[in-house]
Design a protein around this motif. Structure first.
Motif, PDB file in Angstrom:
ATOM      1  N   ASN A  92      43.389  88.212  67.305  1.00  0.00           N
ATOM      2  CA  ASN A  92      43.501  87.843  65.892  1.00  0.00           C
ATOM      3  C   ASN A  92      44.160  88.948  65.094  1.00  0.00           C
ATOM      4  OD1 ASN A  92      41.848  88.138  63.036  1.00  0.00           O
ATOM      5  ND2 ASN A  92      42.541  86.048  63.442  1.00  0.00           N
ATOM      6  N   GLU A  93      43.760  90.186  65.353  1.00  0.00           N
ATOM      7  CA  GLU A  93      44.304  91.318  64.605  1.00  0.00           C
ATOM      8  C   GLU A  93      45.772  91.565  64.937  1.00  0.00           C
ATOM      9  OE1 GLU A  93      41.791  94.612  65.491  1.00  0.00           O
ATOM     10  OE2 GLU A  93      40.053  93.814  64.389  1.00  0.00           O
ATOM     11  N   GLU A  94      46.160  91.341  66.182  1.00  0.00           N
ATOM     12  CA  GLU A  94      47.519  91.680  66.606  1.00  0.00           C
ATOM     13  C   GLU A  94      48.530  90.582  66.303  1.00  0.00           C
ATOM     14  OE1 GLU A  94      46.982  94.827  70.244  1.00  0.00           O
ATOM     15  OE2 GLU A  94      46.889  92.691  70.750  1.00  0.00           O
ATOM     16  N   GLY A  96      47.490  87.206  64.930  1.00  0.00           N
ATOM     17  CA  GLY A  96      46.992  86.144  64.067  1.00  0.00           C
ATOM     18  C   GLY A  96      46.437  84.945  64.799  1.00  0.00           C
ATOM     19  N   HIS A 134      52.439  85.490  65.315  1.00  0.00           N
ATOM     20  CA  HIS A 134      53.492  86.450  64.981  1.00  0.00           C
ATOM     21  C   HIS A 134      52.874  87.845  64.911  1.00  0.00           C
ATOM     22  CE1 HIS A 134      51.488  85.461  61.188  1.00  0.00           C
ATOM     23  NE2 HIS A 134      51.817  86.681  60.804  1.00  0.00           N
ATOM     24  N   ARG A 136      51.280  90.788  63.435  1.00  0.00           N
ATOM     25  CA  ARG A 136      50.644  91.051  62.139  1.00  0.00           C
ATOM     26  C   ARG A 136      50.876  92.479  61.688  1.00  0.00           C
ATOM     27  NH1 ARG A 136      44.722  88.587  61.415  1.00  0.00           N
ATOM     28  NH2 ARG A 136      45.294  89.140  59.275  1.00  0.00           N
ATOM     29  N   GLU A 137      51.118  93.361  62.646  1.00  0.00           N
ATOM     30  CA  GLU A 137      51.416  94.758  62.344  1.00  0.00           C
ATOM     31  C   GLU A 137      52.713  95.122  63.061  1.00  0.00           C
ATOM     32  OE1 GLU A 137      49.982  96.714  60.312  1.00  0.00           O
ATOM     33  OE2 GLU A 137      48.174  95.572  59.815  1.00  0.00           O
TER      34      GLU A 137
END
Length: 230
Positions: A92-94, A96, A134, A136-137
């Protein structure tokens, strides 16, 4: 609610019931120590392309693992209940990924990566409700792709890569992405377990292109070659 994965999953799930770390690597996972982490091995399906696996590429500017392909994942946080929670949180963090779109099916054997002292649990999951993802960072993740299994097993897309250290292991060149190291080793083993692999020219060995500081992989490698860097 648990979603029943498609029938093409069945051979793989049946084989994973007896899978051992030795099926993925010759390196023995220590009984204690190492930093716990998890990656999400997410298999989905598209009508026109069949089964696929989600892979990301690390940004070339990263201090460690620059430009390397990887499954979504990372180190466990204290609040993570288990490896599944770690894998889903990191995905989720990487990229989405919505955890509600995923059905976790199995945890693979824990694999040790000595160069970073990570003990990695690959978490196999079915993407029952795919959606756009996509980076996110962008400073950490350069690219995200769904790589079709049909293209991964195509003999024209398969090779082995030689790291400057002398390590040699399986690799895939698909859709502009060179997948190698730990990630390629896990994919290679799962393709064999699922009965999807096709014969390919193992004599095809290419040197790994230099991208930043690239440590030698140390899990998920060809057994015959792994001893060269042990």
């Amino acid at each position: 609610m648990t979603r029943r994965p498609p029938a093409w999953f069945d051979p793989l799930l049946g084989r994973l019931g007896s899978a051992r770390a030795e099926d993925f690597t010759r390196i023995v996972t220590p009984d204690s120590g190492g930093r716990e982490s998890a990656v999400l091995v997410l298999l989905g399906e598209e009508p026109d392309a069949g089964p696929d696996v989600l892979v990301l590429q690390r940004a070339a500017t990263l201090r460690n693992h620059a430009g390397q392909p990887a499954f979504p994942g990372g180190a466990a946080d204290p609040e993570d209940a288990d490896a599944r929670a770690t894998a889903l949180r990191e995905a989720n963090e990487e990229v989405g990924l919505d955890p509600g779109s995923v059905t976790v099916l199995a945890e693979l054997p824990r694999l040790w990566i000595p160069v970073s002292d990570f003990v990695v649990t690959p978490v196999l999951a079915w993407w029952h409700d795919p959606h756009p993802v996509h980076p996110r960072e962008p400073a950490e993740v350069a690219h995200v792709a769904r790589l079709p299994v049909a293209e991964l097993v195509d003999p024209e897309n398969r090779m082995r890569v030689r790291h400057p250290s002398g390590w040699i292991g399986p690799a895939f060149s698909v859709r502009g992405m060179l997948v190698w190291g730990f990630t390629a080793g896990v994919i290679d083993t799962l393709l064999q377990m699922g009965g999807w692999s096709r014969p390919w020219p193992r004599s095809r060995v290419v040197d790994l292109p230099p991208v930043g500081a690239t440590p030698a992989p140390s899990a998920g490698t060809d057994a015959a070659d792994e001893s060269r860097v042990r």
